[in-house]
Scaffold this motif. Structure first.
Motif, mmCIF file in Angstrom:
data_model
loop_
_atom_site.group_PDB
_atom_site.id
_atom_site.type_symbol
_atom_site.label_atom_id
_atom_site.label_comp_id
_atom_site.label_asym_id
_atom_site.label_seq_id
_atom_site.Cartn_x
_atom_site.Cartn_y
_atom_site.Cartn_z
ATOM 1 N N LYS A 156 42.426 12.667 61.253
ATOM 2 C CA LYS A 156 42.868 11.379 61.789
ATOM 3 C C LYS A 156 44.302 11.438 62.301
ATOM 4 C CE LYS A 156 39.959 8.136 59.186
ATOM 5 N NZ LYS A 156 39.961 7.017 58.215
ATOM 6 N N GLN A 157 45.152 12.190 61.610
ATOM 7 C CA GLN A 157 46.566 12.252 61.962
ATOM 8 C C GLN A 157 46.840 13.527 62.761
ATOM 9 O OE1 GLN A 157 49.562 11.146 62.981
ATOM 10 N NE2 GLN A 157 49.472 9.819 61.166
ATOM 11 N N PRO A 204 40.537 3.583 67.660
ATOM 12 C CA PRO A 204 41.557 3.143 66.691
ATOM 13 C C PRO A 204 41.499 3.866 65.350
ATOM 14 C CG PRO A 204 40.503 1.250 67.734
ATOM 15 C CD PRO A 204 39.713 2.448 68.149
ATOM 16 N N SER A 207 45.345 8.120 64.628
ATOM 17 C CA SER A 207 46.747 7.711 64.706
ATOM 18 C C SER A 207 47.615 8.929 65.014
ATOM 19 C CB SER A 207 47.186 7.064 63.384
ATOM 20 O OG SER A 207 47.006 7.963 62.300
ATOM 21 N N ARG A 245 45.802 17.654 67.446
ATOM 22 C CA ARG A 245 44.947 17.070 66.416
ATOM 23 C C ARG A 245 43.972 18.168 66.010
ATOM 24 N NH1 ARG A 245 44.425 12.027 65.277
ATOM 25 N NH2 ARG A 245 45.218 11.364 67.304
#
Length: 561
Positions: A156-157, A204, A207, A245
């Motif tokens: 996710k990060q 979304p 991030s 990522r």
């Protein structure tokens, strides 16, 4: 894996089994010049399976960054041009504009948005044979996300590092969720671009940074240059090699270190295995091979921006397809480097290579040197070799039988352990090895021809520049180069003999006699001399036709030996 799998085709269509996409061959040859509505009407007119303008993701599957101008497989997708092609994916990148669609330009694979009214682009028509679509695109796994369409896992990060190798370390060392992570390829990173979102074009669930780098190297600027994606604008951009990522393709985390134990085979005999091996190295899993690297196809380009050392040999042999081999940060090859019998090879890029333990063998690469007179996108002449840091070659240097090689230039300070042979290159005009100081460093006493320099049968060779060469441990032979006029004259020592024959424009008095004078004055006159059938002009006749009669000006007559 970063490649389509073409396995079923007929005269009208081409099927990619990896994606289930069926492409119309008739659309490949269309000019790049249709309005969006004309493009849509054309695809519908093809009949049979429901042909349509591809979505952005569908069209992106054709981009192959191992080709240039256009960036598609030239063999399987003939007719596709460098230029923009319509997709059916709407874009609001231009704000309130509701008639804009994404396009992909096959000149370099970049994506951008254009209004459908009044603008022209190409079209490729496709039918989608995938029957089952995922109910939801992503599954939230806590610290990472599973992509149900591709099967890939994504953190996710985002992660940050100071350079590309440190970035690979960050992904490979994370162990998040017990999985094995790596830097994504450009195709994989682009799969995250979401047309359902806007500024950023990203779900979304994710991030972090929006300007991310892939592991796919830029073919035009081989080095630390990568492709990347700007998710704020949804477009392809140059990557910085420092933000990404991490992606996962495997369920375990068995990876330890970044050394591959054993030999690596990128071989056309098993295409799937070759692509898996190649992907591991392209995406930064390993920085060292404790063994050999064999590159025999089946891909068009092998660019390994993370590899730094090979303890064994590197072999690029008998490939019909490979045009570029680039390992920009490789510093050491323990064994030999060979490229033999490759039909398409035109570039060997090893700018960081300092030492080759064995031989440097370049023989019969039919296309090597073909671009030396072309001006590419960056307005620089494309040289076939980049060995700018090379200092030592432990064995022989053999550069033979290249039909298109026009200039041979290796200008870094260098010593050669054994012999140098440059021959049968019919278009070769200039040899520049301006920092070569010693030939035969590893040759012991009584080792015969070890440590010799041979320049043979290069029909258009005019100039040889060995500005720093002082010692040839064995013999110096220059024969059958009818256009040769100039040979550098700084040699102080020739061990076993000098042979110069059939060089019809080489003036022996002004070139070869000066070399012999230097060797005489340094106390290292060659053991035998044969100078015949060179420039026939009377003023060019040598004063040293053989070792029994040699009265060079400013030196004593050489005694009979």
């Amino acid at each position: 894996m970063d490649a389509p799998k073409w396995s079923s085709e007929n005269e009208l269509t081409l099927l990619d089994d990896a994606t289930g996409l069926l492409w119309s061959k008739r659309s490949f040859a269309l000019p790049v010049g249709k309005t969006f509505e004309d493009a849509r009407s054309y695809c519908k007119s093809l009949g049979g399976p429901e042909m349509q303008i591809p979505t952005r993701q569908q069209l992106q599957t054709l981009v192959n960054y191992k080709y240039a101008n256009p960036v598609v497989d030239h063999d399987r997708l003939p007719g596709i041009r460098s230029g923009p092609y319509w997709t059916a994916t709407p874009s609001d990148i231009n704000g309130a504009d509701k008639d804009s669609y994404w396009l992909i330009d096959f000149l370099d694979g970049r994506s951008f948005s254009r209004n459908a009214k009044g603008n022209l682009a190409g079209v490729l028509c496709v039918a989608d044979f995938y029957e089952a679509k995922p109910d939801s695109h992503y599954t939230d796994r806590g610290s990472w996300v599973e992509d149900n369409a591709t099967g890939l896992g994504w953190q996710k990060q985002t992660v940050h590092a100071n350079d590309a190798n440190a970035l690979a370390d960050a992904c490979l060392g994370s162990g998040l969720g017990g999985k094995r992570w790596r830097v994504p390829a450009q195709h994989e990173l682009l799969s995250l671009v979401s047309a359902g979102q806007s500024r950023p074009y990203l779900d979304p669930l994710f991030s972090g940074e929006l300007y991310l780098s892939s592991s796919t190297a830029d073919l035009h600027r081989v080095g630390s240059d990568f492709y990347g994606v700007d998710f704020q604008r949804g477009v392809t951009v140059p990557g910085d090699g420092m933000h990404t990522r991490c992606v996962s393709q495997w369920p375990d985390n068995k990876m330890t270190g970044r050394t591959y134990e054993g030999s690596v085979f990128i071989d056309a005999s098993n295409i799937d295995d070759a692509n898996r091996q190649l992907q591991l190295f392209e995406t930064g899993h390993y920085r060292k091979i404790h063994g050999d690297l064999y590159i025999h196809g089946p891909v068009a380009a092998v660019i390994l921006p993370y590899l730094e050392e090979v303890t064994g040999s590197i072999s690029v042999d008998r490939s019909a397809k490979i045009h570029t081999v680039a390992i920009p940060f490789l510093t050491t090859i323990g064994g030999e480097l060979s490229a033999v019998g490759n039909a398409a090879l035109d570039r060997l890029v090893f700018p960081g290579l300092a030492g080759i333990g064995g031989n440097l063998t370049l023989i019969k690469n039919a296309n090597l040197g073909s671009k030396q007179e072309q001006i590419p996108l960056n307005d620089e002449i494309v040289e076939p070799f980049d060995f700018r840091s090379l200092k030592t070659i432990g064995g022989d240097v053999s550069i033979q039988a290249h039909q298109q090689l026009k200039m041979l230039s290796i200008t870094s300070p260098i010593s050669v352990g054994k012999s140098v042979s440059i021959g049968d290159n019919p278009q070769l005009r200039t040899i520049r090895m301006t920092s070569l100081a010693l030939i035969g460093q590893s040759c012991g006493p009584g080792s015969g021809d070890c440590g010799s320099l041979e320049i043979l049968s290069n029909m258009r060779l005019a100039s040889v520049d060995f500005a720093s060469l002082k010692t040839i441990v064995a013999g110096f032979s220059v024969r059958g180069n009818p256009e040769l006029k100039d040979v550098q004259e700084r040699i102080d020592r020739i061990g076993t003999g000098l042979v110069a024959q059939y060089n019809r424009k080489l003036c022996a008095r002004t070139v070869l006699d000066r070399i012999l004078l230097r060797t005489w004055n340094s106390g290292h006159f060659p053991g035998g001399v044969t100078i015949t059938d060179n420039d026939p002009a009377p003023e060019c006749k040598t004063a040293c036709s053989d070792r029994d009669h040699c009265t060079i000006p400013h030196a004593k007559a050489v005694p009979r030996r």
